[in-house]
Design a protein around this motif. Structure first.
Motif, PDB file in Angstrom:
ATOM      1  N   ALA A  94      -2.615   1.077  -8.059  1.00 51.38           N
ATOM      2  CA  ALA A  94      -1.275   1.653  -7.918  1.00 51.38           C
ATOM      3  C   ALA A  94      -0.512   1.034  -6.754  1.00 51.38           C
ATOM      4  O   ALA A  94       0.708   0.928  -6.787  1.00 51.38           O
ATOM      5  CB  ALA A  94      -1.377   3.166  -7.751  1.00 51.38           C
ATOM      6  N   LYS A  95      -1.230   0.585  -5.732  1.00 49.05           N
ATOM      7  CA  LYS A  95      -0.516   0.059  -4.562  1.00 49.05           C
ATOM      8  C   LYS A  95       0.166  -1.270  -4.852  1.00 49.05           C
ATOM      9  O   LYS A  95       1.023  -1.695  -4.095  1.00 49.05           O
ATOM     10  CB  LYS A  95      -1.450  -0.049  -3.359  1.00 49.05           C
ATOM     11  CG  LYS A  95      -2.398  -1.207  -3.355  1.00 49.05           C
ATOM     12  CD  LYS A  95      -2.985  -1.356  -1.956  1.00 49.05           C
ATOM     13  CE  LYS A  95      -4.071  -2.414  -1.941  1.00 49.05           C
ATOM     14  NZ  LYS A  95      -4.616  -2.607  -0.610  1.00 49.05           N
ATOM     15  N   ASP A  96      -0.204  -1.930  -5.951  1.00 55.05           N
ATOM     16  CA  ASP A  96       0.424  -3.203  -6.315  1.00 55.05           C
ATOM     17  C   ASP A  96       1.624  -3.029  -7.238  1.00 55.05           C
ATOM     18  O   ASP A  96       2.302  -4.007  -7.559  1.00 55.05           O
ATOM     19  CB  ASP A  96      -0.599  -4.118  -7.000  1.00 55.05           C
ATOM     20  CG  ASP A  96      -1.771  -4.476  -6.096  1.00 55.05           C
ATOM     21  OD1 ASP A  96      -1.597  -4.434  -4.868  1.00 55.05           O
ATOM     22  OD2 ASP A  96      -2.852  -4.796  -6.630  1.00 55.05           O
ATOM     23  N   ARG A 141       1.651  -4.536   6.376  1.00 54.44           N
ATOM     24  CA  ARG A 141       1.406  -3.149   6.786  1.00 54.44           C
ATOM     25  C   ARG A 141       0.178  -3.053   7.696  1.00 54.44           C
ATOM     26  O   ARG A 141       0.200  -2.378   8.722  1.00 54.44           O
ATOM     27  CB  ARG A 141       1.185  -2.290   5.525  1.00 54.44           C
ATOM     28  CG  ARG A 141       0.687  -0.878   5.789  1.00 54.44           C
ATOM     29  CD  ARG A 141       0.233  -0.193   4.507  1.00 54.44           C
ATOM     30  NE  ARG A 141      -0.880  -0.872   3.880  1.00 54.44           N
ATOM     31  CZ  ARG A 141      -2.160  -0.707   4.219  1.00 54.44           C
ATOM     32  NH1 ARG A 141      -2.490   0.133   5.177  1.00 54.44           N
ATOM     33  NH2 ARG A 141      -3.109  -1.378   3.604  1.00 54.44           N
ATOM     34  N   ARG A 142      -0.895  -3.737   7.313  1.00 52.66           N
ATOM     35  CA  ARG A 142      -2.102  -3.700   8.145  1.00 52.66           C
ATOM     36  C   ARG A 142      -1.851  -4.389   9.469  1.00 52.66           C
ATOM     37  O   ARG A 142      -2.245  -3.887  10.527  1.00 52.66           O
ATOM     38  CB  ARG A 142      -3.273  -4.365   7.404  1.00 52.66           C
ATOM     39  CG  ARG A 142      -3.808  -3.516   6.267  1.00 52.66           C
ATOM     40  CD  ARG A 142      -4.819  -4.251   5.407  1.00 52.66           C
ATOM     41  NE  ARG A 142      -5.325  -3.387   4.343  1.00 52.66           N
ATOM     42  CZ  ARG A 142      -5.786  -3.824   3.179  1.00 52.66           C
ATOM     43  NH1 ARG A 142      -5.810  -5.123   2.916  1.00 52.66           N
ATOM     44  NH2 ARG A 142      -6.216  -2.972   2.274  1.00 52.66           N
ATOM     45  N   ARG A 143      -1.209  -5.542   9.422  1.00 52.22           N
ATOM     46  CA  ARG A 143      -0.918  -6.306  10.628  1.00 52.22           C
ATOM     47  C   ARG A 143      -0.136  -5.453  11.635  1.00 52.22           C
ATOM     48  O   ARG A 143      -0.488  -5.373  12.810  1.00 52.22           O
ATOM     49  CB  ARG A 143      -0.094  -7.542  10.216  1.00 52.22           C
ATOM     50  CG  ARG A 143       0.390  -8.369  11.348  1.00 52.22           C
ATOM     51  CD  ARG A 143       1.440  -9.400  10.882  1.00 52.22           C
ATOM     52  NE  ARG A 143       1.932 -10.089  12.054  1.00 52.22           N
ATOM     53  CZ  ARG A 143       1.267 -11.064  12.650  1.00 52.22           C
ATOM     54  NH1 ARG A 143       0.126 -11.482  12.155  1.00 52.22           N
ATOM     55  NH2 ARG A 143       1.743 -11.606  13.744  1.00 52.22           N
ATOM     56  N   LEU A 179     -10.138  -4.521   4.747  1.00 52.05           N
ATOM     57  CA  LEU A 179     -10.088  -4.430   3.281  1.00 52.05           C
ATOM     58  C   LEU A 179      -9.944  -2.964   2.885  1.00 52.05           C
ATOM     59  O   LEU A 179     -10.206  -2.070   3.687  1.00 52.05           O
ATOM     60  CB  LEU A 179     -11.374  -4.977   2.665  1.00 52.05           C
ATOM     61  CG  LEU A 179     -11.651  -6.482   2.780  1.00 52.05           C
ATOM     62  CD1 LEU A 179     -13.063  -6.791   2.323  1.00 52.05           C
ATOM     63  CD2 LEU A 179     -10.644  -7.281   1.970  1.00 52.05           C
ATOM     64  N   ALA A 180      -9.567  -2.747   1.625  1.00 52.00           N
ATOM     65  CA  ALA A 180      -9.509  -1.378   1.120  1.00 52.00           C
ATOM     66  C   ALA A 180     -10.919  -0.890   0.794  1.00 52.00           C
ATOM     67  O   ALA A 180     -11.690  -1.604   0.160  1.00 52.00           O
ATOM     68  CB  ALA A 180      -8.636  -1.330  -0.132  1.00 52.00           C
ATOM     69  N   ALA A 181     -11.246   0.310   1.228  1.00 54.04           N
ATOM     70  CA  ALA A 181     -12.551   0.905   0.914  1.00 54.04           C
ATOM     71  C   ALA A 181     -12.761   0.938  -0.597  1.00 54.04           C
ATOM     72  O   ALA A 181     -13.865   0.662  -1.085  1.00 54.04           O
ATOM     73  CB  ALA A 181     -12.629   2.330   1.481  1.00 54.04           C
ATOM     74  N   GLU A 185     -15.989  -0.433  -2.775  1.00 54.12           N
ATOM     75  CA  GLU A 185     -16.759   0.581  -3.498  1.00 54.12           C
ATOM     76  C   GLU A 185     -16.855   0.217  -4.983  1.00 54.12           C
ATOM     77  O   GLU A 185     -17.930   0.260  -5.572  1.00 54.12           O
ATOM     78  CB  GLU A 185     -16.017   1.905  -3.310  1.00 54.12           C
ATOM     79  CG  GLU A 185     -16.695   3.148  -3.799  1.00 54.12           C
ATOM     80  CD  GLU A 185     -15.796   4.367  -3.537  1.00 54.12           C
ATOM     81  OE1 GLU A 185     -15.318   4.522  -2.386  1.00 54.12           O
ATOM     82  OE2 GLU A 185     -15.556   5.134  -4.479  1.00 54.12           O
ATOM     83  N   ARG A 186     -15.737  -0.181  -5.576  1.00 52.90           N
ATOM     84  CA  ARG A 186     -15.728  -0.472  -7.016  1.00 52.90           C
ATOM     85  C   ARG A 186     -16.508  -1.731  -7.345  1.00 52.90           C
ATOM     86  O   ARG A 186     -17.039  -1.869  -8.447  1.00 52.90           O
ATOM     87  CB  ARG A 186     -14.289  -0.592  -7.507  1.00 52.90           C
ATOM     88  CG  ARG A 186     -13.561   0.733  -7.496  1.00 52.90           C
ATOM     89  CD  ARG A 186     -12.137   0.577  -7.998  1.00 52.90           C
ATOM     90  NE  ARG A 186     -11.382   1.793  -7.769  1.00 52.90           N
ATOM     91  CZ  ARG A 186     -10.161   1.823  -7.243  1.00 52.90           C
ATOM     92  NH1 ARG A 186      -9.569   0.693  -6.873  1.00 52.90           N
ATOM     93  NH2 ARG A 186      -9.545   2.965  -7.071  1.00 52.90           N
ATOM     94  N   LEU A 187     -16.560  -2.652  -6.401  1.00 51.38           N
ATOM     95  CA  LEU A 187     -17.330  -3.880  -6.621  1.00 51.38           C
ATOM     96  C   LEU A 187     -18.800  -3.666  -6.284  1.00 51.38           C
ATOM     97  O   LEU A 187     -19.638  -4.515  -6.569  1.00 51.38           O
ATOM     98  CB  LEU A 187     -16.759  -5.017  -5.772  1.00 51.38           C
ATOM     99  CG  LEU A 187     -15.448  -5.627  -6.280  1.00 51.38           C
ATOM    100  CD1 LEU A 187     -14.836  -6.527  -5.221  1.00 51.38           C
ATOM    101  CD2 LEU A 187     -15.686  -6.411  -7.563  1.00 51.38           C
TER     102      LEU A 187
HETATM  103  N1  PBG Z   1      -3.996  -6.279  -2.313  1.00 55.89           N
HETATM  104  C1  PBG Z   1      -4.996  -6.414  -3.322  1.00 55.89           C
HETATM  105  C2  PBG Z   1      -5.627  -5.110  -3.631  1.00 55.89           C
HETATM  106  N2  PBG Z   1      -5.037  -4.239  -4.466  1.00 55.89           N
HETATM  107  C3  PBG Z   1      -5.819  -3.125  -4.529  1.00 55.89           C
HETATM  108  C4  PBG Z   1      -6.918  -3.302  -3.723  1.00 55.89           C
HETATM  109  C5  PBG Z   1      -7.990  -2.334  -3.487  1.00 55.89           C
HETATM  110  C6  PBG Z   1      -8.130  -1.225  -4.489  1.00 55.89           C
HETATM  111  C7  PBG Z   1      -7.159  -0.103  -4.343  1.00 55.89           C
HETATM  112  O1  PBG Z   1      -6.455   0.044  -3.335  1.00 55.89           O
HETATM  113  O2  PBG Z   1      -7.098   0.729  -5.283  1.00 55.89           O
HETATM  114  C8  PBG Z   1      -6.823  -4.580  -3.147  1.00 55.89           C
HETATM  115  C9  PBG Z   1      -7.793  -5.228  -2.225  1.00 55.89           C
HETATM  116  C10 PBG Z   1      -7.616  -4.826  -0.780  1.00 55.89           C
HETATM  117  O3  PBG Z   1      -6.516  -4.465  -0.345  1.00 55.89           O
HETATM  118  O4  PBG Z   1      -8.603  -4.909  -0.015  1.00 55.89           O
END
Ligand code: PBG
Length: 325
Positions: A94-96, A141-143, A179-181, A185-187
Protein backbone atom coordinates in the motif's frame (compact mmCIF):
# COMPACT_ATOMS: atom_id res chain seq x y z
CA UNK A 1 3.80 -13.89 -18.27
CA UNK A 2 2.17 -16.82 -16.44
CA UNK A 3 3.80 -18.74 -13.67
CA UNK A 4 4.09 -22.43 -14.51
CA UNK A 5 0.88 -24.15 -13.35
CA UNK A 6 2.81 -26.34 -10.93
CA UNK A 7 3.83 -23.29 -8.93
CA UNK A 8 0.19 -22.52 -8.35
CA UNK A 9 -0.94 -26.07 -7.68
CA UNK A 10 1.52 -26.20 -4.82
CA UNK A 11 -0.52 -23.52 -3.07
CA UNK A 12 -3.48 -25.91 -2.98
CA UNK A 13 -6.04 -23.16 -3.46
CA UNK A 14 -9.53 -24.42 -2.58
CA UNK A 15 -11.58 -25.42 -5.57
CA UNK A 16 -8.59 -25.58 -7.91
CA UNK A 17 -9.18 -28.50 -10.22
CA UNK A 18 -12.87 -28.67 -9.36
CA UNK A 19 -14.43 -29.41 -12.73
CA UNK A 20 -17.81 -28.12 -11.66
CA UNK A 21 -16.38 -24.68 -10.86
CA UNK A 22 -17.90 -22.52 -13.57
CA UNK A 23 -15.84 -19.43 -12.78
CA UNK A 24 -12.35 -19.08 -14.19
CA UNK A 25 -9.55 -18.71 -11.69
CA UNK A 26 -8.89 -15.20 -10.48
CA UNK A 27 -5.79 -13.81 -12.20
CA UNK A 28 -3.65 -12.06 -9.62
CA UNK A 29 -0.94 -9.78 -10.93
CA UNK A 30 2.44 -9.30 -9.31
CA UNK A 31 5.83 -7.85 -10.11
CA UNK A 32 8.65 -10.37 -10.45
CA UNK A 33 10.76 -9.41 -7.42
CA UNK A 34 10.98 -12.03 -4.65
CA UNK A 35 9.21 -9.68 -2.21
CA UNK A 36 6.41 -8.87 -4.67
CA UNK A 37 5.87 -12.58 -5.38
CA UNK A 38 5.85 -13.49 -1.69
CA UNK A 39 3.35 -10.72 -1.03
CA UNK A 40 1.13 -11.69 -3.95
CA UNK A 41 1.07 -15.32 -2.77
CA UNK A 42 0.12 -14.23 0.76
CA UNK A 43 -2.57 -11.89 -0.48
CA UNK A 44 -3.88 -14.49 -2.93
CA UNK A 45 -4.11 -17.16 -0.23
CA UNK A 46 -6.05 -14.74 1.97
CA UNK A 47 -8.72 -14.48 -0.73
CA UNK A 48 -9.47 -18.19 -0.35
CA UNK A 49 -10.51 -18.77 -3.95
CA UNK A 50 -8.92 -20.47 -6.97
CA UNK A 51 -6.32 -18.19 -8.49
CA UNK A 52 -3.26 -18.02 -10.65
CA UNK A 53 -0.36 -15.64 -10.29
CA UNK A 54 0.47 -13.60 -13.36
CA UNK A 55 3.92 -12.08 -13.25
CA UNK A 56 4.04 -8.68 -14.92
CA UNK A 57 7.56 -7.87 -16.05
CA UNK A 58 8.43 -4.27 -16.66
CA UNK A 59 11.41 -2.38 -17.95
CA UNK A 60 11.56 -0.94 -14.43
CA UNK A 61 12.51 -4.38 -13.14
CA UNK A 62 15.73 -4.49 -15.16
CA UNK A 63 18.62 -4.02 -12.71
CA UNK A 64 19.84 -0.92 -14.54
CA UNK A 65 16.46 0.73 -14.82
CA UNK A 66 15.68 0.11 -11.15
CA UNK A 67 18.16 2.80 -10.22
CA UNK A 68 16.08 5.53 -11.83
CA UNK A 69 12.57 4.05 -11.89
CA UNK A 70 10.13 5.57 -9.43
CA UNK A 71 7.91 3.34 -7.33
CA UNK A 72 4.80 4.68 -9.04
CA UNK A 73 6.04 3.15 -12.27
CA UNK A 74 5.82 -0.41 -10.90
CA UNK A 75 2.29 0.22 -9.70
CA UNK A 76 1.35 1.67 -13.10
CA UNK A 77 2.46 -1.47 -14.98
CA UNK A 78 0.10 -3.59 -12.88
CA UNK A 79 -2.67 -1.03 -13.35
CA UNK A 80 -2.18 -1.21 -17.11
CA UNK A 81 -2.51 -5.00 -16.94
CA UNK A 82 -5.77 -4.54 -14.98
CA UNK A 83 -7.17 -2.08 -17.50
CA UNK A 84 -6.16 -4.36 -20.39
CA UNK A 85 -7.86 -7.29 -18.61
CA UNK A 86 -4.69 -9.35 -18.45
CA UNK A 87 -5.23 -9.66 -14.69
CA UNK A 88 -8.25 -9.30 -12.36
CA UNK A 89 -6.51 -8.22 -9.15
CA UNK A 90 -3.28 -6.30 -8.62
CA UNK A 91 -1.53 -6.80 -5.28
CA UNK A 92 0.52 -3.83 -4.10
CA UNK A 93 2.40 -2.74 -1.02
CA UNK A 94 0.00 0.00 0.00
CA UNK A 95 2.86 2.40 0.66
CA UNK A 96 3.79 2.32 -3.04
CA UNK A 97 0.30 3.22 -4.29
CA UNK A 98 -0.13 6.91 -5.19
CA UNK A 99 -3.15 8.94 -4.03
CA UNK A 100 -4.66 9.15 -7.50
CA UNK A 101 -5.75 5.95 -9.20
CA UNK A 102 -6.42 5.66 -12.94
CA UNK A 103 -10.05 6.03 -14.03
CA UNK A 104 -11.91 2.74 -13.76
CA UNK A 105 -9.76 1.24 -10.98
CA UNK A 106 -10.40 1.11 -7.23
CA UNK A 107 -8.70 -0.19 -4.11
CA UNK A 108 -11.06 -2.96 -3.02
CA UNK A 109 -9.66 -4.19 0.27
CA UNK A 110 -6.59 -4.95 2.37
CA UNK A 111 -5.00 -8.07 3.81
CA UNK A 112 -4.12 -8.08 7.54
CA UNK A 113 -1.34 -5.63 8.33
CA UNK A 114 2.14 -6.87 9.19
CA UNK A 115 4.48 -4.99 11.55
CA UNK A 116 4.37 -1.45 10.12
CA UNK A 117 7.72 -0.38 11.61
CA UNK A 118 11.07 0.23 10.00
CA UNK A 119 13.96 -1.82 11.28
CA UNK A 120 17.61 -0.96 11.68
CA UNK A 121 19.65 -3.86 10.32
CA UNK A 122 23.25 -4.04 11.51
CA UNK A 123 22.86 -2.16 14.81
CA UNK A 124 20.82 -2.45 18.00
CA UNK A 125 19.52 1.13 18.00
CA UNK A 126 20.16 4.57 16.54
CA UNK A 127 21.75 5.57 19.85
CA UNK A 128 24.16 2.64 19.52
CA UNK A 129 25.65 3.88 16.25
CA UNK A 130 29.04 5.59 16.41
CA UNK A 131 29.30 9.26 15.42
CA UNK A 132 29.24 9.72 11.66
CA UNK A 133 28.02 6.16 11.00
CA UNK A 134 27.05 5.34 7.40
CA UNK A 135 23.37 4.44 7.03
CA UNK A 136 21.90 3.07 3.81
CA UNK A 137 18.45 4.08 2.58
CA UNK A 138 17.04 5.68 -0.54
CA UNK A 139 13.87 6.90 1.16
CA UNK A 140 13.54 10.63 1.75
CA UNK A 141 11.20 9.97 4.66
CA UNK A 142 13.69 7.68 6.39
CA UNK A 143 16.60 10.00 5.65
CA UNK A 144 14.78 13.01 7.12
CA UNK A 145 13.82 11.18 10.31
CA UNK A 146 17.24 9.59 10.76
CA UNK A 147 18.89 13.00 10.48
CA UNK A 148 16.30 14.55 12.79
CA UNK A 149 17.23 11.98 15.45
CA UNK A 150 20.98 11.91 14.70
CA UNK A 151 22.23 14.85 12.61
CA UNK A 152 25.75 13.39 12.61
CA UNK A 153 24.77 10.27 10.62
CA UNK A 154 25.88 9.92 7.00
CA UNK A 155 22.80 8.79 5.11
CA UNK A 156 23.86 7.18 1.82
CA UNK A 157 21.77 6.02 -1.13
CA UNK A 158 20.85 2.33 -1.13
CA UNK A 159 18.54 0.82 -3.76
CA UNK A 160 17.56 -2.55 -5.16
CA UNK A 161 15.76 -5.64 -3.90
CA UNK A 162 15.85 -6.48 -0.20
CA UNK A 163 18.50 -9.16 -0.91
CA UNK A 164 20.70 -6.69 -2.76
CA UNK A 165 20.42 -4.20 0.07
CA UNK A 166 21.39 -6.76 2.68
CA UNK A 167 24.40 -7.85 0.62
CA UNK A 168 25.60 -4.22 0.44
CA UNK A 169 25.51 -4.16 4.24
CA UNK A 170 27.47 -7.43 4.42
CA UNK A 171 30.00 -5.97 1.93
CA UNK A 172 30.77 -3.34 4.56
CA UNK A 173 29.53 -0.36 2.57
CA UNK A 174 27.29 0.70 5.44
CA UNK A 175 27.30 0.46 9.23
CA UNK A 176 23.55 -0.17 9.18
CA UNK A 177 20.63 -0.02 6.77
CA UNK A 178 16.92 0.68 7.22
CA UNK A 179 14.26 -1.66 5.82
CA UNK A 180 10.59 -2.32 6.42
CA UNK A 181 9.96 -5.04 9.01
CA UNK A 182 7.11 -6.33 6.83
CA UNK A 183 9.34 -7.05 3.84
CA UNK A 184 11.89 -9.01 5.88
CA UNK A 185 9.11 -10.92 7.62
CA UNK A 186 7.39 -11.86 4.35
CA UNK A 187 10.64 -13.00 2.79
CA UNK A 188 11.46 -15.00 5.92
CA UNK A 189 14.93 -13.50 6.03
CA UNK A 190 16.93 -13.75 9.24
CA UNK A 191 18.50 -10.41 10.16
CA UNK A 192 20.35 -8.80 13.03
CA UNK A 193 19.21 -5.51 14.39
CA UNK A 194 16.07 -4.07 15.93
CA UNK A 195 12.82 -2.35 15.06
CA UNK A 196 13.13 1.43 15.29
CA UNK A 197 10.60 2.88 17.76
CA UNK A 198 7.92 4.86 15.93
CA UNK A 199 8.72 7.78 18.23
CA UNK A 200 12.03 8.01 16.32
CA UNK A 201 11.07 6.86 12.82
CA UNK A 202 7.39 6.80 11.92
CA UNK A 203 6.60 4.49 8.96
CA UNK A 204 5.42 5.42 5.49
CA UNK A 205 1.66 5.74 5.08
CA UNK A 206 0.43 2.24 4.22
CA UNK A 207 3.60 0.46 5.31
CA UNK A 208 3.08 -3.20 6.19
CA UNK A 209 -0.28 -3.37 4.40
CA UNK A 210 -1.04 -5.23 1.18
CA UNK A 211 -3.84 -3.77 -0.87
CA UNK A 212 -5.98 -5.31 -3.63
CA UNK A 213 -6.70 -3.14 -6.66
CA UNK A 214 -9.43 -4.15 -9.12
CA UNK A 215 -11.52 -2.78 -11.99
CA UNK A 216 -14.37 -0.71 -10.51
CA UNK A 217 -16.96 -2.66 -12.54
CA UNK A 218 -15.63 -6.14 -11.77
CA UNK A 219 -18.31 -7.25 -9.29
CA UNK A 220 -16.80 -10.69 -8.79
CA UNK A 221 -13.29 -9.49 -7.96
CA UNK A 222 -14.72 -6.72 -5.76
CA UNK A 223 -16.87 -9.18 -3.82
CA UNK A 224 -14.03 -11.69 -3.34
CA UNK A 225 -11.64 -9.00 -2.10
CA UNK A 226 -14.20 -7.35 0.17
CA UNK A 227 -15.15 -10.67 1.73
CA UNK A 228 -11.50 -11.24 2.67
CA UNK A 229 -10.84 -7.64 3.77
CA UNK A 230 -9.09 -7.06 7.08
CA UNK A 231 -11.21 -4.27 8.57
CA UNK A 232 -8.52 -2.90 10.89
CA UNK A 233 -5.89 -2.62 8.17
CA UNK A 234 -8.48 -1.16 5.78
CA UNK A 235 -9.58 1.52 8.27
CA UNK A 236 -5.98 2.42 9.09
CA UNK A 237 -5.08 2.66 5.42
CA UNK A 238 -8.04 4.93 4.66
CA UNK A 239 -6.97 7.36 7.40
CA UNK A 240 -3.32 7.36 6.27
CA UNK A 241 -4.24 7.82 2.59
CA UNK A 242 -6.64 10.65 3.42
CA UNK A 243 -3.79 12.45 5.20
CA UNK A 244 -1.45 12.01 2.23
CA UNK A 245 -4.11 13.16 -0.24
CA UNK A 246 -5.02 16.22 1.85
CA UNK A 247 -1.37 17.27 2.02
CA UNK A 248 -0.90 16.47 -1.68
CA UNK A 249 2.11 14.40 -0.74
CA UNK A 250 3.79 11.68 -2.81
CA UNK A 251 6.36 8.96 -2.14
CA UNK A 252 9.05 11.64 -2.59
CA UNK A 253 7.69 13.68 0.31
CA UNK A 254 9.26 13.41 3.77
CA UNK A 255 5.88 12.55 5.29
CA UNK A 256 5.29 9.67 7.69
CA UNK A 257 2.03 8.45 9.20
CA UNK A 258 0.67 5.64 11.31
CA UNK A 259 -2.97 4.97 12.13
CA UNK A 260 -3.95 2.44 14.75
CA UNK A 261 -7.40 0.99 15.30
CA UNK A 262 -8.60 0.01 18.73
CA UNK A 263 -11.65 -2.14 17.95
CA UNK A 264 -12.68 -2.50 21.61
CA UNK A 265 -13.18 1.25 21.88
CA UNK A 266 -14.23 1.73 18.23
CA UNK A 267 -11.40 4.26 18.25
CA UNK A 268 -8.81 5.24 15.68
CA UNK A 269 -5.63 7.23 16.28
CA UNK A 270 -3.52 8.83 13.59
CA UNK A 271 -0.01 10.16 14.05
CA UNK A 272 1.86 12.16 11.42
CA UNK A 273 5.38 13.49 10.93
CA UNK A 274 6.35 16.00 8.27
CA UNK A 275 9.96 17.09 8.06
CA UNK A 276 12.57 18.95 6.09
CA UNK A 277 14.55 16.63 3.78
CA UNK A 278 17.70 17.31 5.82
CA UNK A 279 15.96 16.64 9.16
CA UNK A 280 16.65 20.16 10.41
CA UNK A 281 12.99 20.88 11.22
CA UNK A 282 9.80 18.91 11.58
CA UNK A 283 6.19 18.97 12.65
CA UNK A 284 4.60 16.07 14.47
CA UNK A 285 1.04 15.63 15.68
CA UNK A 286 -1.49 12.98 16.69
CA UNK A 287 -5.27 12.92 16.60
CA UNK A 288 -7.84 10.44 17.78
CA UNK A 289 -11.41 9.83 16.70
CA UNK A 290 -14.02 7.24 15.87
CA UNK A 291 -13.03 4.36 13.60
CA UNK A 292 -16.17 4.93 11.54
CA UNK A 293 -14.70 8.06 9.94
CA UNK A 294 -11.08 7.41 8.96
CA UNK A 295 -11.03 9.97 6.12
CA UNK A 296 -12.26 12.73 8.44
CA UNK A 297 -9.42 11.91 10.83
CA UNK A 298 -6.89 12.03 7.99
CA UNK A 299 -8.15 15.44 6.88
CA UNK A 300 -8.16 16.73 10.47
CA UNK A 301 -4.53 15.77 10.98
CA UNK A 302 -3.62 17.27 7.60
CA UNK A 303 -5.21 20.58 8.64
CA UNK A 304 -3.33 20.61 11.94
CA UNK A 305 0.00 19.77 10.34
CA UNK A 306 -0.61 22.38 7.63
CA UNK A 307 -1.38 25.07 10.24
CA UNK A 308 1.84 24.14 12.03
CA UNK A 309 3.80 24.82 8.83
CA UNK A 310 4.16 21.26 7.46
CA UNK A 311 4.05 22.31 3.80
CA UNK A 312 6.88 24.84 4.17
CA UNK A 313 8.89 22.51 6.40
CA UNK A 314 8.67 19.64 3.89
CA UNK A 315 9.91 22.01 1.18
CA UNK A 316 12.84 22.84 3.43
CA UNK A 317 11.77 26.49 3.56
CA UNK A 318 11.35 27.11 7.26
CA UNK A 319 14.09 27.81 9.79
CA UNK A 320 14.42 24.98 12.31
CA UNK A 321 11.74 25.19 14.96
CA UNK A 322 12.43 21.95 16.76
CA UNK A 323 16.04 21.45 15.78
CA UNK A 324 17.57 18.75 17.91
CA UNK A 325 19.94 20.14 20.53
N1 PBG B 1 10.00 0.65 -1.13
C1 PBG B 1 9.87 -0.73 -1.48
C2 PBG B 1 8.98 -1.44 -0.52
N2 PBG B 1 7.65 -1.37 -0.64
C3 PBG B 1 7.10 -2.08 0.39
C4 PBG B 1 8.12 -2.60 1.16
C5 PBG B 1 7.96 -3.40 2.37
C6 PBG B 1 6.63 -4.05 2.59
C7 PBG B 1 5.55 -3.16 3.11
O1 PBG B 1 5.79 -2.03 3.57
O2 PBG B 1 4.38 -3.60 3.10
C8 PBG B 1 9.34 -2.21 0.58
C9 PBG B 1 10.71 -2.56 1.05
C10 PBG B 1 11.21 -1.66 2.15
O3 PBG B 1 10.81 -0.49 2.27
O4 PBG B 1 12.09 -2.10 2.92
Amino acid sequence: MREPPTANRATDSPGAGDRRAAKPRLRIGTRPSPLARAQARLAAEALGCPYELVVIRTTGDEPRAAVTADKGRFVKELELALLERRIDVAVHSAKDVPSELPRGLVLAATAARADPRDVLVGARSLADLPAGARIGTASLRRRAQLLAARPDLRVLALRGNVDTRLSRLRDGRFDAIVLAAAGLERLGIAWEGAPIPTSQVLPAPGQGTLVYEVRADDERALALCRAACDRLAWTELRAERALVAALEASCDTPLAALARCDPDRAALSLEGWAGAPDGSAWVRDRVEGRDAEPEALGRLLAERLRSAGAIEVMRGEQPPEHAPA
